[in-house]
Design a protein around this motif. Structure first.
Motif, PDB file in Angstrom:
ATOM      1  N   THR A  83       0.815  -1.124  -0.094  1.00 32.50           N
ATOM      2  CA  THR A  83      -0.045   0.063  -0.046  1.00 32.50           C
ATOM      3  C   THR A  83       0.923   1.359  -0.012  1.00 32.50           C
ATOM      4  O   THR A  83       0.318   2.163  -0.527  1.00 32.50           O
ATOM      5  CB  THR A  83      -0.895  -0.052   1.259  1.00 32.50           C
ATOM      6  OG1 THR A  83      -1.696  -1.148   1.103  1.00 32.50           O
ATOM      7  CG2 THR A  83      -1.712   1.133   1.230  1.00 32.50           C
ATOM      8  N   THR A 121      -6.559   4.901   2.465  1.00 30.97           N
ATOM      9  CA  THR A 121      -6.058   4.167   1.043  1.00 30.97           C
ATOM     10  C   THR A 121      -7.143   3.054   1.172  1.00 30.97           C
ATOM     11  O   THR A 121      -8.161   3.027   2.010  1.00 30.97           O
ATOM     12  CB  THR A 121      -4.845   3.473   1.641  1.00 30.97           C
ATOM     13  OG1 THR A 121      -4.894   2.491   2.645  1.00 30.97           O
ATOM     14  CG2 THR A 121      -3.566   4.653   2.015  1.00 30.97           C
ATOM     15  N   GLU A 134      -0.018   3.306  -3.009  1.00 28.76           N
ATOM     16  CA  GLU A 134      -0.975   4.435  -2.764  1.00 28.76           C
ATOM     17  C   GLU A 134      -0.326   5.646  -1.874  1.00 28.76           C
ATOM     18  O   GLU A 134      -1.136   5.946  -0.863  1.00 28.76           O
ATOM     19  CB  GLU A 134      -2.217   3.877  -2.000  1.00 28.76           C
ATOM     20  CG  GLU A 134      -3.052   2.616  -2.620  1.00 28.76           C
ATOM     21  CD  GLU A 134      -4.256   2.580  -2.068  1.00 28.76           C
ATOM     22  OE1 GLU A 134      -5.177   3.337  -1.769  1.00 28.76           O
ATOM     23  OE2 GLU A 134      -4.344   1.547  -1.626  1.00 28.76           O
TER      24      GLU A 134
END
Length: 426
Positions: free
Chosen positions: A381, A405, A385
């Protein structure tokens, strides 16, 4: 951070119990990334690739191997320089965690780990948060079980609650199908607990420095329930939960108060048992543990004879795959609050909370499988992101780092369940 790095992710401590399962989960979760493994011994690392490759029916012989040792800072710097995120599986973090964080800071490399030791988590935040922000990197601890379900579970509850949450109580329940086997807890987890509880007194001192700024006085106050009590969810006997959940959630709440002026919620964590006998047995083991942890001799006994003092629950081998896959966990949350929002977090509500929400986070194999899925997804992640993460970096809790996220969605696609059970007016 545009310099080209050989690898996206390196799993450090890959030959340890948690590390091994992180390698297994990476095959699927990092399939379109470049990842490698690191540790002290070339031979052991090659053996792990063979063992996990056989288990997953995948040839892992091409996975890059990096030699790194916590006692050799140059090797850690080289490892951090080689990748964009270090997934650190080398605990107890109190003993081995800080050199890895320092290397990541020096080389501007993100870092995730599964520490559940409050004085490590808060001590490192105190030391390195500002430096990480300056360097634009994320250092995120507590990315395993039970911190991810607790912290992201609280974030999820707030997202689903239309209004303002005043308080959350969580209850962990775990069930084993089939025969119970001994040695369900790996020695590393036990050792971390010994060190964490032995050094509890340091936490107060760290907190006074870390949280110098006062938080608003939110009311009504959430009082702690009696040590042994029956919980409303399925009427189970429950005890206060001694893990880092409450510490994590409190730091997430403080972060949102300081960065978004959000009214902080209060949280208490409990653990529920099958029956009164089990709850009393756990209290008994806990009481012995607390007494022994206070002295040097007692700590040595706990560390040298884990099977004896845990009544067979802890082993150096850790649980078998079958036992892990037969263990299911659920965290039940109950949040209370108001459907109307006030202008500022300092404002006081004049009426008692008028709304309740009940949610649940569940999954399989909490200690190792779910932990490693969550850990690897946290690393992924950060890389995928970064734009949805707060500020430019810092030493953050998972809730603070990943609230905006798709982490919860990703967890749900990989064996976790996040669900709303009910909402009602009070």
């Amino acid at each position: 951070m545009n310099m080209a790095r050989k690898l996206d992710v390196i799993i450090f401590g890959a030959t340890g119990f948690t590390g091994k399962y992180a390698v297994l989960e990476s095959i699927k979760l990092l399939a379109n990334m470049k990842w490698g493994i690191a540790g002290r011994s070339q031979n052991k690392l090659q053996d792990i690739l063979k063992e996990i490759g056989d288990k997953a029916k995948t040839d892992l012989s091409h996975v890059p191997i990096v030699l790194a040792d916590v006692n050799n800072q140059d090797s850690l710097l080289n490892m951090a320089r080689d990748c964009r995120v270090v997934v650190n599986c080398c605990g107890p973090y109190r003993l081995y965690g800080e050199p890895v964080l320092k290397a990541c800071l020096a080389e501007r490399t993100h870092h995730v780990d599964v520490s559940g030791e409050p004085q490590f988590l808060e001590g490192m935040q105190l030391k390195y948060h500002e430096a990480a922000k300056e360097k634009g990197i994320y250092l995120i601890s507590a990315c395993g079980f039970d911190s991810i379900p607790a912290d992201m579970g609280t974030v999820f509850l707030e997202q689903q609650f239309d209004g303002v949450v005043n308080s959350v109580e969580s209850y962990i329940v775990s069930k084993q199908k089939g025969r119970r086997e001994l040695g369900a807890i790996h020695y590393g987890t036990w050792a971390s607990a010994v060190h964490a509880i032995a050094n509890m007194n340091e936490v107060g001192e760290i907190r006074r420095k870390l949280f110098a700024k006062k938080m608003p006085d939110v009311r009504p106050k959430l009082t702690e329930r009696p040590a042994l009590h029956r919980s409303e969810n399925g009427n189970k006997w429950s005890l206060p939960f001694q893990g880092a959940d409450r510490s994590c959630v409190a730091r997430t709440q403080r972060f949102f108060f300081e960065t978004e002026n959000k009214r902080p919620l209060q949280m208490r964590a409990y653990i529920s048992f099958g029956g009164l006998a089990e709850a009393l047995a756990v209290s008994f083991v806990g009481a012995i543990f607390w007494m022994m942890v206070k002295t040097n001799f007692g700590r040595q006994m706990l560390l040298n004879h884990p099977k004896v003092f845990s009544f067979g629950m802890v082993s150096h081998e850790g649980p078998s795959d079958e036992a892990m896959n037969n263990t299911h966990f659920a965290l039940y949350f109950e949040g209370k609050g108001w459907d109307e929002k006030l202008a500022s977090p300092e404002d006081k509500y004049t009426t008692p909370p008028n709304k309740v929400i009940r949610t649940k986070v569940a999954g399989t194999n909490p200690g190792y499988g779910a932990t490693c899925v969550a850990l690897v997804l946290c690393a992924r992640t950060i890389l995928q992101e970064g734009d949805s993460m707060p500020g430019s970096g810092g030493y953050l809790t998972p809730g603070a780092a990943f609230a905006k996220t798709n982490l919860i969605k990703e967890l749900c696609q990989n064996g976790f369940e996040f669900e709303v059970l009910s909402t009602a007016k009070l």
